[in-house]
Every structure is written in C-alpha cells, then in structure tokens.
Enzyme design. Structure first.
Site: not given
Length: 525
Positions: A19, A80, A134, A153
C-alpha cells in the site's frame, strides 16, 4: 501495471502488493521514502516482486518507479484513497496513497493474491455509537486478496473488529505458534484469532483453499511484531488513551483520526511506537513475501501435468486451429530509427499472441471455450504461455521436445508504424493434417471452426474438405499478406463461411484468384 510486475504475473512468479497510505500519511518525509524502498528491497530479497500501489495524476499504478515513490513521499497535497474515494480521485486527475481497501481493489484487478501492510483499519473505539468502521473490513469481506498485517492498529477496538470480520465472512489466522491476535505495536491484544497457521506453507495452503472455493472474500494473516522490537502493551495503551482524549477535544474524526493518533502516540512514547511500526512492517514484508513464494510454488505444482486438462463438456465446442507466438514489441522513442548497428532508445515488452491463440482467447473469455489445436516447444517460453492461458482449453496443444516455441519481434516507430518484423515460426509446420485429423470427431460436431494462415496448406485443405462434407461453418483469418492466399490456391476457399482480411491481404487473395484490382483502391489505407 509496471512492466516488471506485468511480466512476473504473466510468468506465474510471486508478486506482493504494497500500500502507499503508509508513505503519504503514515510517516514524515524522507523517512517514509527510505521505509518504502527498504520494504520493496525485503520483498525482492525474499524471492518476490514488489508492486507498490498508488494513484498518480488520476491513474492507478500497480508497481511504482523510484521517481514515482519519491513523488508520493514528498508531495503535500496527496489524498488518502479508499474504495469510496477512487471514482472522484481518478475523475479529477488527483494523486493519492491507497489504503488497505484501495490497494486490495487494485491488487485483485491486477491478479495479485498477496498484499502486505502494517496493520489494517477496524472498528474505532466507541464505534458502537459513532459507527466509525474502516472500509478495510468490508473490503476484506468482498475482495479475494490475502492481507498480511500485524493484526489491527491497537488504537482501535480489537474485540469488535474481530466480531465484524466474522460477520463479513473473513477467514482470520494468526501466524506462528500462538493463536494470540497481535495488536500492531504489541504482540498481545488479549484476544484469540479464530485460527492459526504455523508457517508460510500452511498460510499458502489456506490462501489457495480460499481462492479455490471462489468465496470472493479475503483472508487476514495476522503476524506478531518481532519480540525484540515490540512495544510494551501498557505504555502503548496509556498513550492511546491520552491521544484519544486529545482527538475528542479537538473534534478529530473520520479518516483524519488514524494519522493523528499514530503521530501523537509516537510523540508520547518518545519514538518507541515508530520503532515498533518500522519493525513490524519490515517483518510483515519478509513473512508476506515467503507466503507469496510458497503460494506460487503450490499453484504451479497443482496445475495437472504439463498442460491444463479440459473438463468434459456437454455441448460441442468450437475448434480453433492456429499459431501461438511469444511477441516481443520494441517501440522506438525517437521519430527516426537509426540504422548501421546503432542502439535506438525505446521500450521493449513481451506479450503472448499468435492469431489462433488470440481467437481462442477471445472465444474463451466469451464463455465458448474452444478446443485449441496448436504447437509449442518444451522451452523457457512454453510454461509462461500455458500459465497465461490457464482460462483456455489447452489440453490438445502439442508440446514438442527439441522445438522452439514460435517467437515474433516487431520494431515499431514512435508513431506506431511497423518498421520491421522478424519471426521464428517453424513450429507451425507441426500443426499437420495427421495431428488435426485425430480430432475429426470434434471438428465434425463443432458449431464453428476457426483456422489461421499460419497452418500448413495441406491442413487447411483437409479442414475445408471436412467442412464441405459436414456443412461446417469455417472462419479463416488470413494472418498476413504472404499467407492469406493459402485456401485460394485450390477450390478449398469455397468451403469458407467467414474471412477477415485487411486490405493488403484482400489484394493478395484477389491476385491469386486472377481478378483485376478494382479501380479506386490502389492507394487506400
């Protein structure tokens, strides 16, 4: 797709997607650039080809040059880019770093089954109230790519994230001896993964199983951070709580929250979290590359015999008889091609062609899956061709010891005009009447027979004779000016139903039949 990545995919070599949000939003310049270069180097060292995904000026790039990496790493106003952002970013010609979600989409479309990242997104703390979840999680539920990460995370709600992944049907496995689900900076999260795989071979088996089932969902392989570089869970948790409090007071939410949290935690832990972050990314790259290599070997071993075997079909198949070529296309950079032995700057790429192969490929993609009769050598090109043509019925293709697979080299001007073409196509003489006659039953039942001009004259005449006797529909592709006239040297052409010549080929056919050239087309393009 960058040429080195495209070539690796064509040859069935292992490729690892990477990524770029970690470059554009995860670290400051120039540390982000050195990290990106280092990760690509780790992938290469471990036997795979790195394919960093990014958006540059409205185009998705799978595989970046060093200049493109530098551009993304140093640019201030890059976006992003997740699934929802792709249409707008591309339509506006903008640049951006792809998230886990955005990278999975590009990797899947490029045919890359393994993707390495630091940690995926998940359900944010308090997500049961804010619904801040997300898009990485829903992407894992609908895109069949294996994601290798250090879990999710640790700034997120790990328990709810695992629950959400279960709802999405995502197979989650911890990597190593323990089922403990890692928490990004820390090796322990207090939660167990549903499954675990002990090594890259087991991980590759799991991924191959998921891909083989065609579930259209992904796999998450959770790799713990190396012990010696992992951060203390308590230290990280205290920093997270302080950073969350500050984010709430500043009203930071949505896609701005994660970059803010990671930066703040790095400050509060005096850089320990960043050190762990770098270590886990490097470790994931090593583990992910080894998994990609193991998966590539497994897929190669599972291809039955040397050639894919076709399944029994209930209705008669079309039959295509013609050439397979490996094409090397060299396009000059400058308008004038210099002769006299000088080297001309340009780009050279390899593709798989041959008129017969192209016809069989198109029919296969249209769901007609023809029986393909052709010949290749047993050489360095044949395995790449067979891998590339995995969606086709190649079961009847001759693979001949001591013969060379047909190759063709075209030198093209910068304007796209053919300057010179060289062909080594002797193997096409092996597509003999004797070989083709073995499939007489298939030919006589075929709803369509396609044949190209690479095939020997006697074979064309044999097929045309069968067509007359059994009222078969035959399509002839003349291939080039020198081969176009083969059926027209006798009455064979009267058995043809369709023919697709260009103007030069049509002129050659016309001359062979002894007809005058119609007025007005002597100079037509």
């Amino acid at each position: 797709i960058q040429p080195s990545v495209q070539e690796a995919l064509m040859e069935g070599r292992p490729v690892v997607a990477l990524e770029s949000t970690i470059i554009t939003h995860g670290m400051a310049y120039p540390q982000n650039l050195s990290m990106a270069r280092e990760v690509e180097e780790i992938v290469t060292t471990n036997g795979a080809v790195p394919a960093t995904v990014g958006i540059l000026r409205g185009r998705i790039h799978v595989g970046l040059t060093d200049e493109e990496l530098e551009f993304l790493a140093s640019s201030k106003n890059v976006v992003k880019v997740s699934r929802r952002d792709l249409p707008f970013i591309l339509s506006q010609g903008l640049s951006g770093g792809t998230t886990v979600s955005g990278t999975m989409i590009a990797a899947h479309k490029a045919g890359i089954p393994v993707f390495v990242t630091g940690g995926i997104g998940g359900v944010h703390r308090g997500g049961e109230n804010t619904l801040d979840v997300s898009a990485d999680l829903t992407e894992l539920g609908r895109t069949p790519v294996a994601v290798v990460s250090a879990g999710v995370k640790s700034i997120l709600d790990i328990g709810r994230t695992l629950e959400y992944l279960e709802t999405q049907g995502v197979c989650v496995a911890a990597f190593g001896e323990s089922r403990e689900f890692p928490a990004f900076f820390s090796r322990q999260s207090g939660f167990q993964a549903p499954y675990h795989v002990r090594d890259e071979e087991e991980a590759a088996e799991l991924i191959a199983s998921a891909l083989g089932l065609g579930l259209s969902s992904g796999v998450l392989i959770a790799v713990p951070c190396p012990q010696e570089r992992a951060a203390s869970g308590q230290v990280i948790e205290e920093a997270i709580q302080q950073a969350l409090s500050e984010a709430r007071s500043k009203g930071i939410t949505g896609k701005e929250l994660t970059p803010f949290m990671l930066q703040k935690i790095n400050e509060l832990t005096d850089g320990k979290s960043l050190d762990s972050n770098l270590a886990l990314i490097q470790n994931n790259a090593r583990v992910g590359s080894c998994i990609a290599v193991a998966l590539s070997k497994l897929q190669k071993a599972r291809r039955t015999g040397n050639l894919p075997r076709r399944e029994d079909t209930t209705s008669p198949q079309p039959v295509v008889i013609g050439g397979i070529n490996v094409d090397f296309i060299a396009k000059a950079q400058n308008p004038v091609i210099l002769d006299g032995g000088q080297t001309n700057t340009g780009r050279v790429r390899r593709t798989f062609g041959g008129v017969g192969r192209n016809l069989a490929d198109c029919l296969s993609r249209l769901g007609q899956t023809p029986l393909f009769l052709s010949a290749v050598g047993k050489d360095e090109h044949s395995e790449s061709i067979l891998h590339y043509c995995h969606h086709m019925d190649m079961s009847a293709v001759l693979q001949l010891e001591g013969k060379s697979t047909a190759t063709y080299c075209a030198v093209i001007t910068s304007a796209g005009e053919l300057s010179v073409g060289l062909g080594d196509m002797d193997i096409h003489h092996q597509i003999t009447e004797q070989y083709v006659s073995q499939f007489k039953e298939n030919l006589c039942q075929a709803p369509l027979v396609c044949i190209d001009g690479n095939v020997p004259l006697s074979t064309i005449q044999y097929v045309c004779q069968l067509a007359r006797e059994h009222q078969l529909a035959v399509c002839y592709e003349p291939t080039d000016e020198n081969k176009a006239s083969k059926p027209f040297l006798s009455d064979s052409w009267k058995a043809l139903t369709y023919i697709s010549p260009n103007l030069q080929e049509l002129r050659a056919i016309n001359r062979t039949l002894g007809n005058p050239l119609p007025a007005g087309i002597e100079y037509s393009e």
